[in-house]
Design a protein around this motif. Sequence first.
Motif, PDB file in Angstrom:
ATOM      1  N   PHE A 368      56.533 -18.555 -53.825  1.00  0.00           N
ATOM      2  CA  PHE A 368      56.683 -17.270 -53.129  1.00  0.00           C
ATOM      3  C   PHE A 368      56.142 -17.269 -51.697  1.00  0.00           C
ATOM      4  O   PHE A 368      56.317 -16.303 -50.970  1.00  0.00           O
ATOM      5  CB  PHE A 368      56.036 -16.130 -53.935  1.00  0.00           C
ATOM      6  N   MET A 369      55.487 -18.346 -51.289  1.00  0.00           N
ATOM      7  CA  MET A 369      54.998 -18.439 -49.911  1.00  0.00           C
ATOM      8  C   MET A 369      55.778 -19.521 -49.149  1.00  0.00           C
ATOM      9  O   MET A 369      56.449 -20.355 -49.739  1.00  0.00           O
ATOM     10  CB  MET A 369      53.497 -18.754 -49.882  1.00  0.00           C
ATOM     11  N   SER A 382      52.028 -10.150 -50.998  1.00  0.00           N
ATOM     12  CA  SER A 382      51.062  -9.200 -50.456  1.00  0.00           C
ATOM     13  C   SER A 382      49.657  -9.508 -50.951  1.00  0.00           C
ATOM     14  O   SER A 382      48.682  -9.450 -50.188  1.00  0.00           O
ATOM     15  CB  SER A 382      51.448  -7.766 -50.866  1.00  0.00           C
ATOM     16  N   LYS A 383      49.534  -9.856 -52.233  1.00  0.00           N
ATOM     17  CA  LYS A 383      48.232 -10.181 -52.797  1.00  0.00           C
ATOM     18  C   LYS A 383      47.671 -11.457 -52.162  1.00  0.00           C
ATOM     19  O   LYS A 383      46.477 -11.546 -51.857  1.00  0.00           O
ATOM     20  CB  LYS A 383      48.370 -10.351 -54.296  1.00  0.00           C
ATOM     21  N   PHE A 384      48.552 -12.439 -51.931  1.00  0.00           N
ATOM     22  CA  PHE A 384      48.134 -13.706 -51.325  1.00  0.00           C
ATOM     23  C   PHE A 384      47.629 -13.483 -49.895  1.00  0.00           C
ATOM     24  O   PHE A 384      46.572 -13.983 -49.506  1.00  0.00           O
ATOM     25  CB  PHE A 384      49.323 -14.671 -51.323  1.00  0.00           C
ATOM     26  N   LEU A 385      48.385 -12.719 -49.108  1.00  0.00           N
ATOM     27  CA  LEU A 385      47.997 -12.456 -47.725  1.00  0.00           C
ATOM     28  C   LEU A 385      46.716 -11.638 -47.648  1.00  0.00           C
ATOM     29  O   LEU A 385      45.895 -11.816 -46.734  1.00  0.00           O
ATOM     30  CB  LEU A 385      49.132 -11.738 -46.987  1.00  0.00           C
ATOM     31  N   SER A 386      46.521 -10.731 -48.597  1.00  0.00           N
ATOM     32  CA  SER A 386      45.289  -9.937 -48.634  1.00  0.00           C
ATOM     33  C   SER A 386      44.087 -10.842 -48.898  1.00  0.00           C
ATOM     34  O   SER A 386      43.011 -10.651 -48.306  1.00  0.00           O
ATOM     35  CB  SER A 386      45.404  -8.869 -49.721  1.00  0.00           C
ATOM     36  N   ARG A 387      44.257 -11.853 -49.753  1.00  0.00           N
ATOM     37  CA  ARG A 387      43.170 -12.787 -50.035  1.00  0.00           C
ATOM     38  C   ARG A 387      42.834 -13.611 -48.785  1.00  0.00           C
ATOM     39  O   ARG A 387      41.659 -13.849 -48.485  1.00  0.00           O
ATOM     40  CB  ARG A 387      43.573 -13.703 -51.189  1.00  0.00           C
ATOM     41  N   ILE A 388      43.861 -14.034 -48.071  1.00  0.00           N
ATOM     42  CA  ILE A 388      43.635 -14.769 -46.821  1.00  0.00           C
ATOM     43  C   ILE A 388      42.850 -13.917 -45.837  1.00  0.00           C
ATOM     44  O   ILE A 388      41.896 -14.385 -45.182  1.00  0.00           O
ATOM     45  CB  ILE A 388      44.978 -15.196 -46.187  1.00  0.00           C
ATOM     46  N   GLU A 389      43.211 -12.643 -45.712  1.00  0.00           N
ATOM     47  CA  GLU A 389      42.514 -11.734 -44.792  1.00  0.00           C
ATOM     48  C   GLU A 389      41.048 -11.582 -45.181  1.00  0.00           C
ATOM     49  O   GLU A 389      40.160 -11.593 -44.324  1.00  0.00           O
ATOM     50  CB  GLU A 389      43.211 -10.378 -44.785  1.00  0.00           C
ATOM     51  N   THR A 390      40.780 -11.480 -46.455  1.00  0.00           N
ATOM     52  CA  THR A 390      39.397 -11.344 -46.920  1.00  0.00           C
ATOM     53  C   THR A 390      38.576 -12.578 -46.575  1.00  0.00           C
ATOM     54  O   THR A 390      37.442 -12.482 -46.095  1.00  0.00           O
ATOM     55  CB  THR A 390      39.377 -11.113 -48.443  1.00  0.00           C
TER      56      THR A 390
END
Length: 545
Positions: A368-369, A382-390
Motif C-alpha cells: 500500500f506504500m 494514512s495510518k502509516f504516514l501518521s506513524r512517520i510524522e510521530t
Amino acid sequence: MERKHMSAFALYQTFSSEGPPSAKKPSLQVVSKKKKKKENGVAVSKISTFKAQVRPEKKKRKKSSQRQESLKGTAEEQQQQEDEECGDGEALDALLADLAKVNNSRERASKLFQWLINPIPIKAFFRETWEKKPILVQRRNPDFYKGLFSTAEFDRVLREEDVQYGVNLDVTSYTNGKRETHNPPGRALPFTVWDFYERGCSLRMLNPQAFSSTVWNVLSILQEQFGSMAGANVYLTPPGTQGFAPHYDDIEAFVVQLEGKKHWRVYNPRTEDEVLPVLSSPNFDQADIGKPILEVVLEAGDLLYFPRGFIHQGDCLPDAHSLHITISSYQKNSWGDLLEKVVPAALEIAMEEDVEFRQGLPLDYLTFMGIQNSDKDDTRRSKFLSRIETLMKKLVDYAPVDAAVDQKAKDFLHDCLPPVLTPEELASSVKGAPVRWERGRVMDVGGCITPQTQVRLLRAGCARLCSDGEGVHLYYTTDNSRVYHKEELKSFEINPEHTEAVEFLIHSYPTFVTVGSFPCDSAGDKVVLAELLFERGIIHTAELL
C-alpha cells in the motif's frame, strides 16, 4: 571594423599617470521594478536613491588617537564616526594599518565590512538586503578601492609566481552565445596570457589571496564578519568582450569594480526553486532568463551586491577594459546544510535509545506504500504516514545540535585563511621569536612563559574546542595555507584537565589574562598548557618574552 584597444596593463599605466578626479558623494541604489531611465547610455531600472554625507576627499583623516577617543561616545556617535572614516575611500593600506590597532578581531571585521559596503549601514544591509535583493553603490570615486588589486599586480603575479592554468587562472570567452575555456596545460606565463587577452579572452584569477598579501589580509578579516569562508576571484576583461555566459552562483557576491568599466545585467531567480540555491547553475541562453531587473555600468570605485540565485552577466564596453574582484561568502551555510549533519546523527542516537525506532515495519507495507500505490484510497496509508510524522517529531529530542554546529565549525576552520599578523602580534608570537643560529651557536633561546605572563588568542575565531565523543580536540587556523585546503585541518587532543582552561581562554578574548589565572589543578599544568598553545601559534603574549 576591427576592434582596437590598448592592453589592460598599458591602460593601467595610462590611468596611473593621470590625476585622480575629485571624489563625489556616492549614491546607493536598491532594485525595484519601476520605469526605465538612462544611465551611462544604458537602460536601467528606476531605483530608490539617497546621497551619503561623506567628507570631501581632500579633508585629512582623523588621527588614530582621535578615533579612540570617539569610542567613548554614544552608539550613534560611534556609527557616525565609522561612516565618516570609511566615507572618502582612504588609502587601503592606511585603513588596514588603522584596523590593525583595533583590539577585537570581530570589531575589526565589522569596520572593514562597513568600508566595503559604505554608505550602507551594516544593520540595514543584513536586515533589508542580505539574501533578498541586489543593491548598487555608485560612488563617482575611482580611488575608493585603490590598493586592493590592479592590472599591475596581475602582471607581477604572472611574472613572479607559479600560476597554473585551471588551478589559479582560467582563460575564457563568450561569443555568439557560446562559453568556452581555453586553458592550455602547465604554467601561465605572461607571453601566452597577455596574447590570449589581446585576442579578446577574459582572464579569471581563481585564488588571488595566494599571491596578493592585501587580498589575503582583507579576506582573512572579513571571514570573521560572515562566520563563513570569504573567497575571491579577480576578473580582467578586454574592451568590447564578454567572458562568461549568464548564470547564477551558490554564494553571496560582492562585485568590486577596480579599474575601467563593465556593463552588468542582473535577473530575478526564475522560479521559487532557484531562490537561494544549493548549487550554482549551468550556463543559460539569453532566451531562458527574461528581462533584467537591474542593468548598469559599473565604474571604478562602484560596488554591486547580489544574493545567490540571481542570474547575472557582465560585458565590457568598446572603449574600456574592466578589472573587478568578486568577494564571496556563505557557500553551503544554510539551515539545510546544518540539518544534513543533525538529522543522520539524531536518527542514529534515536535508534540506539528508543525502541519505537527499532520496531519493524508492517509486514504488508509494500502493498500500500510507494509510488505505484500513492493514488490509492487506503486507511493503511494514512495510518502509516501518521506513524512517520510521530517518529519525525520525536527525532527532535535526539538531535545533537551543538555537535552538528561543531562539525560546521570544523569545516569553516578548515576553509579559513590564516590570520595576517600585525608587527606587534608577530613580535609577541612564536612566529616572531628571535631564536636563531649565529656565530656558531643558538642565540636568544632563553624566553619562557611564567604564571605572570599575560596571553590571549591571536583572533576571536582562530581556535575551537570540539568533541568526537571519545576525546576533546582543539582545532585551529593559524597553520592554514593561503591556498584553499592545501593543508589538512589542524588539531590536537586536549587533556581533560585542561578543557576548562581552554574554554576560559577562548571566552576571555579580547582581554589578556595571566597564565596563573587558568583554571587548572596546578601551576605546572597552567604553564604547560600555555607553552603548548604558544608553540602552535594560537596565542600571543602582551609583552615580549
